[in-house]
Design a protein around this motif. Structure first.
Motif, PDB file in Angstrom:
ATOM      1  N   UNK A 115       4.901  16.484  41.428  1.00 38.32           N
ATOM      2  CA  UNK A 115       3.641  17.224  41.617  1.00 38.32           C
ATOM      3  C   UNK A 115       3.784  18.221  42.767  1.00 38.32           C
ATOM      4  N   UNK A 116       4.413  17.812  43.853  1.00 39.18           N
ATOM      5  CA  UNK A 116       4.624  18.709  44.986  1.00 39.18           C
ATOM      6  C   UNK A 116       5.560  19.853  44.600  1.00 39.18           C
ATOM      7  N   UNK A 117       6.618  19.522  43.879  1.00 40.03           N
ATOM      8  CA  UNK A 117       7.573  20.538  43.450  1.00 40.03           C
ATOM      9  C   UNK A 117       6.920  21.529  42.490  1.00 40.03           C
ATOM     10  N   UNK A 118       6.123  21.031  41.574  1.00 36.97           N
ATOM     11  CA  UNK A 118       5.414  21.886  40.626  1.00 36.97           C
ATOM     12  C   UNK A 118       4.474  22.839  41.377  1.00 36.97           C
ATOM     13  N   UNK A 119       3.756  22.315  42.388  1.00 39.90           N
ATOM     14  CA  UNK A 119       2.886  23.154  43.205  1.00 39.90           C
ATOM     15  C   UNK A 119       3.676  24.193  43.987  1.00 39.90           C
ATOM     16  N   UNK A 120       4.835  23.812  44.506  1.00 37.38           N
ATOM     17  CA  UNK A 120       5.684  24.743  45.238  1.00 37.38           C
ATOM     18  C   UNK A 120       6.224  25.854  44.352  1.00 37.38           C
ATOM     19  N   UNK A 121       6.586  25.517  43.130  1.00 34.31           N
ATOM     20  CA  UNK A 121       7.085  26.531  42.187  1.00 34.31           C
ATOM     21  C   UNK A 121       5.965  27.486  41.792  1.00 34.31           C
ATOM     22  N   UNK A 122       4.767  26.944  41.540  1.00 33.59           N
ATOM     23  CA  UNK A 122       3.619  27.799  41.217  1.00 33.59           C
ATOM     24  C   UNK A 122       3.293  28.715  42.388  1.00 33.59           C
ATOM     25  N   UNK A 123       3.370  28.174  43.603  1.00 32.35           N
ATOM     26  CA  UNK A 123       3.129  28.971  44.803  1.00 32.35           C
ATOM     27  C   UNK A 123       4.120  30.132  44.884  1.00 32.35           C
ATOM     28  N   UNK A 124       5.387  29.835  44.694  1.00 36.01           N
ATOM     29  CA  UNK A 124       6.417  30.873  44.799  1.00 36.01           C
ATOM     30  C   UNK A 124       6.210  31.971  43.758  1.00 36.01           C
ATOM     31  N   UNK A 125       5.901  31.576  42.544  1.00 41.18           N
ATOM     32  CA  UNK A 125       5.686  32.541  41.461  1.00 41.18           C
ATOM     33  C   UNK A 125       4.471  33.419  41.739  1.00 41.18           C
ATOM     34  N   UNK A 126       3.360  32.814  42.126  1.00 31.13           N
ATOM     35  CA  UNK A 126       2.150  33.572  42.399  1.00 31.13           C
ATOM     36  C   UNK A 126       2.295  34.431  43.656  1.00 31.13           C
ATOM     37  N   UNK A 127       3.068  33.935  44.623  1.00 30.84           N
ATOM     38  CA  UNK A 127       3.282  34.726  45.838  1.00 30.84           C
ATOM     39  C   UNK A 127       4.071  35.992  45.520  1.00 30.84           C
ATOM     40  N   UNK A 128       5.030  35.901  44.630  1.00 25.40           N
ATOM     41  CA  UNK A 128       5.777  37.099  44.215  1.00 25.40           C
ATOM     42  C   UNK A 128       4.833  38.112  43.572  1.00 25.40           C
ATOM     43  N   UNK A 129       3.925  37.649  42.724  1.00 24.21           N
ATOM     44  CA  UNK A 129       2.931  38.539  42.115  1.00 24.21           C
ATOM     45  C   UNK A 129       2.036  39.152  43.185  1.00 24.21           C
ATOM     46  N   UNK A 130       1.627  38.334  44.167  1.00 23.29           N
ATOM     47  CA  UNK A 130       0.796  38.820  45.265  1.00 23.29           C
ATOM     48  C   UNK A 130       1.529  39.901  46.056  1.00 23.29           C
ATOM     49  N   UNK A 131       2.800  39.671  46.389  1.00 25.01           N
ATOM     50  CA  UNK A 131       3.575  40.647  47.159  1.00 25.01           C
ATOM     51  C   UNK A 131       3.711  41.968  46.412  1.00 25.01           C
ATOM     52  N   UNK A 132       3.870  41.891  45.098  1.00 25.68           N
ATOM     53  CA  UNK A 132       4.017  43.110  44.307  1.00 25.68           C
ATOM     54  C   UNK A 132       2.726  43.916  44.245  1.00 25.68           C
ATOM     55  N   UNK A 133       1.582  43.251  44.293  1.00 33.46           N
ATOM     56  CA  UNK A 133       0.309  43.963  44.189  1.00 33.46           C
ATOM     57  C   UNK A 133      -0.317  44.287  45.547  1.00 33.46           C
ATOM     58  N   UNK A 134       0.149  43.683  46.609  1.00 35.84           N
ATOM     59  CA  UNK A 134      -0.372  43.945  47.957  1.00 35.84           C
ATOM     60  C   UNK A 134       0.794  44.255  48.888  1.00 35.84           C
ATOM     61  N   UNK A 135       0.946  45.510  49.174  1.00 31.53           N
ATOM     62  CA  UNK A 135       2.088  45.918  50.008  1.00 31.53           C
ATOM     63  C   UNK A 135       1.872  45.598  51.484  1.00 31.53           C
ATOM     64  N   UNK A 136       0.611  45.637  51.940  1.00 33.26           N
ATOM     65  CA  UNK A 136       0.312  45.393  53.343  1.00 33.26           C
ATOM     66  C   UNK A 136      -0.468  44.098  53.479  1.00 33.26           C
ATOM     67  N   UNK A 137       0.162  43.129  54.093  1.00 29.40           N
ATOM     68  CA  UNK A 137      -0.512  41.849  54.325  1.00 29.40           C
ATOM     69  C   UNK A 137       0.009  41.261  55.625  1.00 29.40           C
ATOM     70  N   UNK A 138      -0.808  40.364  56.179  1.00 32.92           N
ATOM     71  CA  UNK A 138      -0.471  39.696  57.427  1.00 32.92           C
ATOM     72  C   UNK A 138      -0.220  38.218  57.119  1.00 32.92           C
ATOM     73  N   UNK A 139       0.874  37.696  57.613  1.00 32.24           N
ATOM     74  CA  UNK A 139       1.213  36.288  57.401  1.00 32.24           C
ATOM     75  C   UNK A 139       0.775  35.484  58.611  1.00 32.24           C
TER      76      UNK A 139
ATOM     77  N   UNK B  86      12.050  10.750  49.146  1.00 26.14           N
ATOM     78  CA  UNK B  86      11.383  11.599  48.151  1.00 26.14           C
ATOM     79  C   UNK B  86       9.979  11.985  48.604  1.00 26.14           C
ATOM     80  N   UNK B  87       9.259  11.047  49.159  1.00 30.27           N
ATOM     81  CA  UNK B  87       7.899  11.335  49.630  1.00 30.27           C
ATOM     82  C   UNK B  87       7.935  12.388  50.738  1.00 30.27           C
ATOM     83  N   UNK B  88       8.850  12.250  51.682  1.00 24.27           N
ATOM     84  CA  UNK B  88       8.938  13.227  52.766  1.00 24.27           C
ATOM     85  C   UNK B  88       9.371  14.602  52.260  1.00 24.27           C
ATOM     86  N   UNK B  89      10.225  14.663  51.249  1.00 28.81           N
ATOM     87  CA  UNK B  89      10.577  15.968  50.666  1.00 28.81           C
ATOM     88  C   UNK B  89       9.350  16.613  50.029  1.00 28.81           C
ATOM     89  N   UNK B  90       8.571  15.823  49.322  1.00 24.94           N
ATOM     90  CA  UNK B  90       7.337  16.339  48.724  1.00 24.94           C
ATOM     91  C   UNK B  90       6.355  16.808  49.785  1.00 24.94           C
TER      92      UNK B  90
END
Length: 180
Positions: free
Chosen positions: A26-50, A96-100
């Motif tokens: 579940x944690x890995x699935x959330x991390x993969x979804x985060x990475x994918x959506x973040x790439x879409x976010x970066x492509x559509x928003x050139x200026x952002x603050x982290x 495994x729990x700590x990796x998640x």
């Protein structure tokens, strides 16, 4: 039931490893979804603050996972009277729990701000969607639940919640200035 019985070991092992693997998945699935959506976010928003609050937690969780796996490898030296199997099982599951948890810490302790909204977890929210903030200032729990107008609730750290409140006020002020 004898704890050295092979069927008992198999049943306990399957249940524990299955459950811990599910939590990690579940944690890995959330991390993969985060990475994918973040790439879409970066492509559509050139200026952002982290903004990152408590990045050290990711490293603490990774270190704890490594420690658990090292202890798992040392199981033959640590175990007594044929309990090696349970040591392998326990330390492997803890690792495994700590990796998640490290994946969850990475995705939930950072936010990306733009002029009109913010990206958190795997979703982009606009400041105008924020309905209310609920801050919790307990001894253990110090976070903020951000209530959205579409009934979504996101839980962020107190620092990020305060920052979102400030950014939302700035957004409303800038919107008023544009209308004049």
């Amino acid at each position: 039931m004898d704890s050295n019985n092979i069927w008992f070991k198999v049943i306990v092992g399957v249940i524990l490893v299955g459950y811990m693997a599910f939590i990690f998945y579940q944690s890995l699935k959330g991390g993969i979804a985060y990475k994918k959506q973040f790439e879409n976010f970066k492509n559509s928003h050139k200026h952002y603050e982290t903004v990152v609050d408590g990045a050290y937690w990711v490293w603490v969780m990774v270190a704890m996972a490594v420690l658990a796996f090292i202890l798992m490898l040392m199981a033959p030296k640590l175990a007594k009277d044929g309990q090696t199997y349970y040591y392998y099982l326990a330390y492997g599951c803890i690792g495994l729990v700590f990796l998640g948890l490290s994946i969850d810490s990475y995705t939930h302790r950072r936010i990306y701000l733009t002029e009109e909204g913010f990206f958190f977890d795997d979703t982009y929210y606009r400041y105008r969607m924020i309905a209310n903030y609920e801050f919790k200032n307990g001894i253990v729990t110090r976070n903020c639940t951000v209530l959205m107008s579409n009934r979504d609730k996101i839980v962020v750290t107190k620092k990020i919640g305060e920052l979102l409140q400030t950014k939302q006020k700035e957004f409303k002020k800038a919107k008023k200035e544009r209308r004049k």
